[in-house]
Design a protein around this motif. Structure first.
Motif, mmCIF file in Angstrom:
data_model
loop_
_atom_site.group_PDB
_atom_site.id
_atom_site.type_symbol
_atom_site.label_atom_id
_atom_site.label_comp_id
_atom_site.label_asym_id
_atom_site.label_seq_id
_atom_site.Cartn_x
_atom_site.Cartn_y
_atom_site.Cartn_z
ATOM 1 N N ARG A 189 98.633 50.319 42.526
ATOM 2 C CA ARG A 189 99.886 50.784 41.942
ATOM 3 C C ARG A 189 100.738 49.561 41.638
ATOM 4 N NH1 ARG A 189 101.952 54.350 46.846
ATOM 5 N NH2 ARG A 189 101.489 52.322 47.769
ATOM 6 N N ILE A 260 89.195 50.399 52.214
ATOM 7 C CA ILE A 260 89.378 51.777 51.743
ATOM 8 C C ILE A 260 89.763 51.847 50.270
ATOM 9 C CG2 ILE A 260 89.982 52.608 54.040
ATOM 10 C CD1 ILE A 260 92.896 52.685 53.155
ATOM 11 N N HIS A 261 90.188 50.734 49.689
ATOM 12 C CA HIS A 261 90.639 50.785 48.302
ATOM 13 C C HIS A 261 89.594 50.301 47.299
ATOM 14 C CE1 HIS A 261 94.516 51.908 49.731
ATOM 15 N NE2 HIS A 261 94.676 50.786 50.402
ATOM 16 N N VAL B 708 91.695 58.947 54.347
ATOM 17 C CA VAL B 708 90.465 58.218 54.677
ATOM 18 C C VAL B 708 90.213 58.287 56.180
ATOM 19 C CG1 VAL B 708 89.209 56.061 54.435
ATOM 20 C CG2 VAL B 708 90.971 56.653 52.763
ATOM 21 N N LEU B 716 92.566 56.215 58.541
ATOM 22 C CA LEU B 716 92.725 54.771 58.326
ATOM 23 C C LEU B 716 93.900 54.409 57.438
ATOM 24 C CD1 LEU B 716 88.977 53.731 57.810
ATOM 25 C CD2 LEU B 716 90.337 53.741 59.910
ATOM 26 N N ASN B 717 94.441 55.375 56.736
ATOM 27 C CA ASN B 717 95.515 55.032 55.788
ATOM 28 C C ASN B 717 96.779 55.850 56.045
ATOM 29 O OD1 ASN B 717 94.283 57.399 54.882
ATOM 30 N ND2 ASN B 717 94.698 56.959 52.730
ATOM 31 N N ASP B 722 99.076 52.391 52.464
ATOM 32 C CA ASP B 722 97.669 52.626 52.143
ATOM 33 C C ASP B 722 97.369 54.034 51.637
ATOM 34 O OD1 ASP B 722 96.483 50.108 52.626
ATOM 35 O OD2 ASP B 722 96.768 50.410 54.773
ATOM 36 N N PHE B 723 98.260 54.976 51.851
ATOM 37 C CA PHE B 723 98.134 56.293 51.207
ATOM 38 C C PHE B 723 98.914 56.171 49.910
ATOM 39 C CE2 PHE B 723 99.698 60.574 50.263
ATOM 40 C CZ PHE B 723 98.514 61.294 50.294
#
Lengths: 289, 795
Positions: A189, A260-261, B708, B716-717, B722-723
């Motif tokens: 973002r 995670i990304h 996640v 994890l987020n 992270d979200f």
């Protein structure tokens, strides 16, 4: 999300600050802009016994030209450096990087030196300092030392600043003649930490052939990774230099991780794409310089 | 001067207050209240061996520590299962504080009350809970295998299993028709978890009045009336001694309709026990791991169709992840199952879902409530059919539309309210025509070719949906005109920023013929209105809007009757304009509503000028009749309820143009167009705002948001770092057109609009990315990293 107890110090002079830091040693933590530290405290991920607020040390807010570069004081906010016309002339990469740092409200509060000391490998400013070969000045009671960028970033969120030391300023070398810079990154973002990012510096010799080609990569290792690619792109004019080959050389040097990304493979791919874009843009700037 | 305000884009009356920091949110209240904080499970699945609070006892400012063993009677029982269903054979709910076992990270184990939140969290950090860690069940497919159990007494982790069949007109079922169809396709789709994520978390603030034996509770809730009943029941208090108020609420989006939350009963209980005000304001991490999520489903689709793309049979099998508990029943998978048909005639339809438990945060409705998954499934199917037959994607949809002359249309299913799924009205062909014109559908292939010549990849996508809105059972409205001429409107359902103070005032002002400025609206305060259901399911305008209109009509009728007496006119000749009752066409003979309000009450103390002035109309009351006649009441007020026979069905169609970067795989939305039909519009500006907000959340679900969980059941987020909720920078400008097919089911002809925007977005973006890339898109959300992987796999 409330911090654990700590003692709060607000020294009104540098000497006093260094005294407090000397007294608190390992238990002391410096508060400047607080854009990383305060969330860490609130999430109880950090629990320093002493917080040393340096916001009264207004002498440290200076942004000054020095022979060979720019010195940025510990209280200079991102936004001040970003908007400084002088800074942009001396070293345009600073402004190019700062525009990518988070959001305006964060840049109004966060400091350049604070970001360096925080040493997040996903952050832009450590990459800038590393690419340019700048340094950080660390003061302690009874002395100061200048630590070159190459030795300053020691690991993720780890720097050479030791207990009792205060980073009072950072030095960013000026852009050499016939040189150009660029900073490209991809974030999920607007304003997020980059999935991958590349800062590039390209210099030309008297025949306008590439003589300096260097990149610094973010988010692909424990510390900002600097790669010299002048050999890979060839001692040629920018128009015929092998930028794609240089980008491949960068990809070979990095060790990204999956999170995670994004996957490691995607980060490697992205770093190559961004390296080529940044090198080409930096070379174009160098031709116009 | 006209007082018709219904349908006008009136500016939101709540905005000056909310935008200048004068809103009163939960944490603005009770600055001196004691603070509650919770020790929450760090493990996804564990047995509690021991809780040692001894170190925490030294914290200065500590007031109390509670575990499950401290809870009395009804508080010690599991929380209620709000919406039972015969198919929910194994419904399970949590205890307010964990009893012996925890089933997800974030489950509350210990409540601490201290002088302030800092100290409460210090004490929490010193409480040592000894856990025997068990291996968790994470992910819907692992749950469905049933090798490990979330609840020992729920075999296979299956909480609910439901099959619905709508056979074809000739009685043949979906499986049979698919077998015999000229074309069949079978595929799997995946939708990730997301969450309501209101910017204000949950929160409760309770004050016990020992002298009056009464309790006042403020809760950041979507249903104050039901929280009131739950608190009274759980704490054993007489209902009239409990008041619950929803103050300004910073967003709900579904998560705050769940009630009672553990904190909603524990905080009032502690306030009673301690005789002190107690408050708990949820922090962001708590919201991530302790409230509720939604969306996660795996769908297996089989479809049969003819050469024109007409559906002959559709069979969908859904694995639904319900998290650790089912306090809100199985509303979400029921809605997915029954809203999946959308605007189409399916031929025959068979849908089956299994709702399984996992060691993760519970799943309850989030804006759209199962519909985004349903529409993703149906619209991906439409695109598949078009690709298979080489037809235009909109042509396949048009071939299957229910036609305007086919309403009411019975889909042959049972909806979330337990009633037949019958669409009341709509015009799907016109909606599609408007959308194609708005986005420039027919001109797009040329545009795509031009972009390709420049080395750019662009694609266009489309998605259609039908949304059941305004579910019952009822809402009510109360309207009172006081002797100063002001109109006081109240309704029991709550507001979370929708603009109820504006739209309900528009309705009342229009019905009563008074200026908007004279109308004030109160929602979500049980002191003003005790019977209500709540704000969810796009129901506030439909339900309370109509109830308020009906209440206004009662008041108007009474006002005209009283005024007719005073003016010696026939009530049928009277109308109300700008707050004055007058004979139609004869403005000279008029009486202000304020005066009528005075006349409505035989006790006419002249406290104010209006009352004094009204004496001229007092007339001679008949000595043969009581001052308040039989069947009459003093005062100019009225109350009425609206209870619909069934839901009313809004609809919409969205289209988007996206660009994908050939090198970085970044996805950018270039244009986003919406055609929306929610029947008669009360306030088009507010409807558009609702759509914009919904699309923004839809973009989150399509491109950014996921929960996640790792294999240990750790989220994890669980932070805004992270979200990835989209910022304004990630949300496209939304181009909107309105179609109005009034609902025949309610007096105002309106349908709900609150959830609409979010529903088709994932389907639309998937359709557009697929068009740009030529790669089948089968799961959402889609990140650049995943698109990069898809490209590599395809090449």
């Amino acid at each position: 999300m409330k911090p654990p107890p700590f003692d709060y110090h607000r020294p009104s002079s540098l000497g006093e600050a260094l005294d407090v830091l000397a007294g608190t040693g390992e238990d002391g933590k410096v508060l400047a802009g607080g854009q990383s530290l305060i969330p860490l405290l609130n999430m109880r991920l950090a629990a320093p016994a002493h917080l040393v607020d340096i916001n009264r040390l207004t002498d440290l807010a200076a942004v000054e030209e020095e022979p060979g570069g720019l010195r940025v004081g510990a209280l200079a906010r991102h936004s001040r450096v970003e908007r400084s016309a002088r800074a942009a002339e001396v070293q345009p990469l600073l402004g190019q990087a700062l525009r990518l740092v988070a959001h305006p409200v964060i840049r109004n509060r966060g400091t350049v030196v604070g970001s360096l000391v925080h040493a997040d490998p996903a952050a832009e400013l450590p990459a800038v300092l590393a690419l340019l070969g700048g340094s950080v000045r660390l003061a302690r009671r009874g002395g100061t030392r200048d630590v070159p960028a190459a030795g300053f970033f020691t690991g993720p969120l780890e720097s050479a600043a030791g207990p009792g030391e205060l980073a009072v300023s950072a030095f960013f070398p000026a852009l050499a003649p016939r040189s150009g810079t660029a900073f490209h990154e991809v974030a999920r973002r607007h304003g997020d930490y980059a999935l991958a990012g590349v800062a590039a510096l390209v210099g030309l010799d008297d025949d306008l052939r590439v003589s300096v080609a260097r990149v610094a990569c973010v988010s692909v290792g424990p510390v900002p990774l600097v790669a010299d690619v002048v050999g890979a792109c060839g001692h040629r004019p920018p128009a015929s230099a092998d930028w794609a080959g240089a980008a491949r050389a960068v990809q070979d040097r990095i060790e990204p991780e999956t999170d995670i990304h994004a996957t490691a493979d995607y980060r490697r791919h992205l770093t190559g794409v961004l390296a080529e874009r940044a090198l080409r843009d930096a070379a174009r700037e160098a031709l116009h310089a | 001067m006209t007082t018709k305000l219904f349908g006008e884009p009136v500016q939101r009356r709540e905005d000056p207050r909310l935008l200048t920091g004068r809103g009163r949110y939960l944490d603005d209240l009770g600055p001196d209240a004691l603070a509650a904080a919770f020790v929450r499970s760090p493990h996804a699945h564990a047995l509690i061996r021991d809780i040692d609070v001894s170190d925490a006892l030294d914290v200065d400012g500590l007031v109390a520590i509670y575990t499950w063993e401290d809870l009395p009677d009804r508080l010690a029982e599991p929380l209620p299962l709000l919406i039972p269903h015969p198919a929910l054979t194994h419904g399970r709910t949590a205890h307010p504080l964990a009893r012996e076992r925890v089933r997800h990270v974030g489950e509350p184990v210990v409540m601490v009350v201290a002088r302030d939140r800092y100290l409460a969290e210090d004490a929490c950090a010193l409480i040592r809970v000894d856990y025997e860690v068990l291996k968790p069940v994470v992910g819907v497919e692992e749950a469905a295998q049933g090798a490990r159990l979330v609840h020992d007494d729920v075999p296979g982790n299956v909480g609910a299993h439901l099959v619905q069949e709508a056979p074809a007109a000739d009685g043949r079922d979906a499986r049979e028709l698919i077998e015999d169809a000229p074309h069949t396709l079978a595929f799997r789709l995946d939708v990730e978890r997301s969450a309501s994520m209101p910017l204000e978390g949950r929160g409760v603030y309770a004050r016990w009045d020992a002298d009056d034996s009464s309790l006042r509770v403020y809760s950041s809730t979507q249903t104050s009336t039901s929280v009131r009943m739950a608190v009274a029941a759980k704490l054993g208090l007489p209902l009239p001694k409990v008041e619950v108020i929803a103050p300004d609420v910073g967003g709900g989006f579904g998560v705050k309709i769940v009630h009672p939350w553990p904190e909603e009963v524990l905080v009032p209980w502690a306030a009673m026990l301690l005789g002190r005000e107690v408050k708990w304001a949820e922090d962001r991490r708590e919201h991530f791991i302790s409230s509720a999520h939604e969306r996660a489903q795996v769908q297996f689709v089989r479809v049969g169709f003819d050469d024109d793309g007409r559906l002959l049979g559709l069979e969908v099998t859904i694995l639904h992840d319900h998290g650790a508990y089912t306090p809100y029943g199985i509303i979400v998978p029921i809605i997915t199952s029954t809203q999946l048909p959308g605007p189409y005639k399916l031929g025959a339809y068979r849908v089956e879902f299994s709702s399984v438990y996992t060691n993760t945060v519970q799943v309850t409705p989030y804006r759209g409530a199962g519909r985004p998954q349903a529409v993703f499934c149906m619209e991906r199917t439409m695109d598949r059919i078009a690709a298979h037959l080489g037809l235009d994607r909109t042509a396949v949809r048009a071939a299957n539309f229910i036609q305007p002359d086919e309403f009411p249309y019975d889909q042959g299913l049972t909806f979330q309210d337990g009633r037949p799924l019958i669409y009341d009205s709509g015009d799907y062909p016109e909606s599609l025509r408007m959308l194609k014109e708005l986005i420039g559908w027919d001109a797009f292939p040329a545009e795509k070719e031009r972009a390709a010549a420049e080395g750019r990849r662009i694609g266009i996508g489309v998605g259609c949906y039908v949304e059941g809105t305004g579910v019952g059972p009822y809402e009510g409205g109360h309207v009172q005109i006081t002797s100063d001429g002001r109109v006081h409107v109240s309704t029991g359902l709550t507001s979370q920023g929708q603009g109820h103070e504006t739209v309900f005032a528009q309705i009342a002002a229009t019905e009563l013929g008074v200026p908007l400025e004279r109308v004030s609206v109160v929602t979500g305060d049980t002191r003003r209105f005790g019977y209500a259901v709540g704000t969810f399911a796009s129901r506030a305008a439909v339900m309370s809007g109509n109830a308020i209109a009906l209440a206004c009509r009662k008041v108007r009728e009474k006002a005209l009757r009283i005024a007719a007496d005073a003016l010696e006119a026939d009530p049928r000749d009277l109308e109300i304009t700008d707050g004055m009752v007058h004979v139609a066409g004869s403005p000279g003979a008029a009486i202000p509503l304020a005066t009528v309000a005075v006349l409505s009450n035989p006790l006419r103390y002249a406290f104010d000028a209006e009352a004094a002035r009204a004496t001229q109309f007092a007339g001679a009351s008949s000595p043969d009749r009581p001052p308040v006649d039989e069947g009459e009441e003093p005062g100019l007020e009225g109350r009425d309820y609206y209870s619909p026979i069934r839901s009313t069905f809004a609809s919409g169609m969205h289209a988007a143009i996206v660009e994908t970067d050939p090198l970085t795989a970044e996805i950018r939305i270039l244009r986003y167009a919406v055609v929306h039909d929610c029947g008669n519009l009360v306030n088009p500006m507010i409807v558009e705002g609702q759509i914009h907000g919904g699309v923004a959340q839809g973009v989150g679900g399509a491109l950014y948001e996921r929960m996640v969980y790792d294999g240990h059941g750790q989220l994890l987020n669980a932070s805004f770092m992270d979200f990835l909720m989209p910022y304004a920078t990630e949300v496209p400008k939304v181009e909107t057109a309105h179609l109005q097919t009034p609902s025949p089911l309610n007096p105002l002809g309106i349908k709900g609009a609150g959830e609409a925007g979010v529903i088709p977005v994932s389907a639309v973006i998937a359709s557009a990315v697929e068009d740009a890339e030529g790669i089948p898109i089968t799961r959402m959300p889609l990140s650049p990293s995943e698109l990069f992987d898809l490209r590599r796999a395809a090449s």
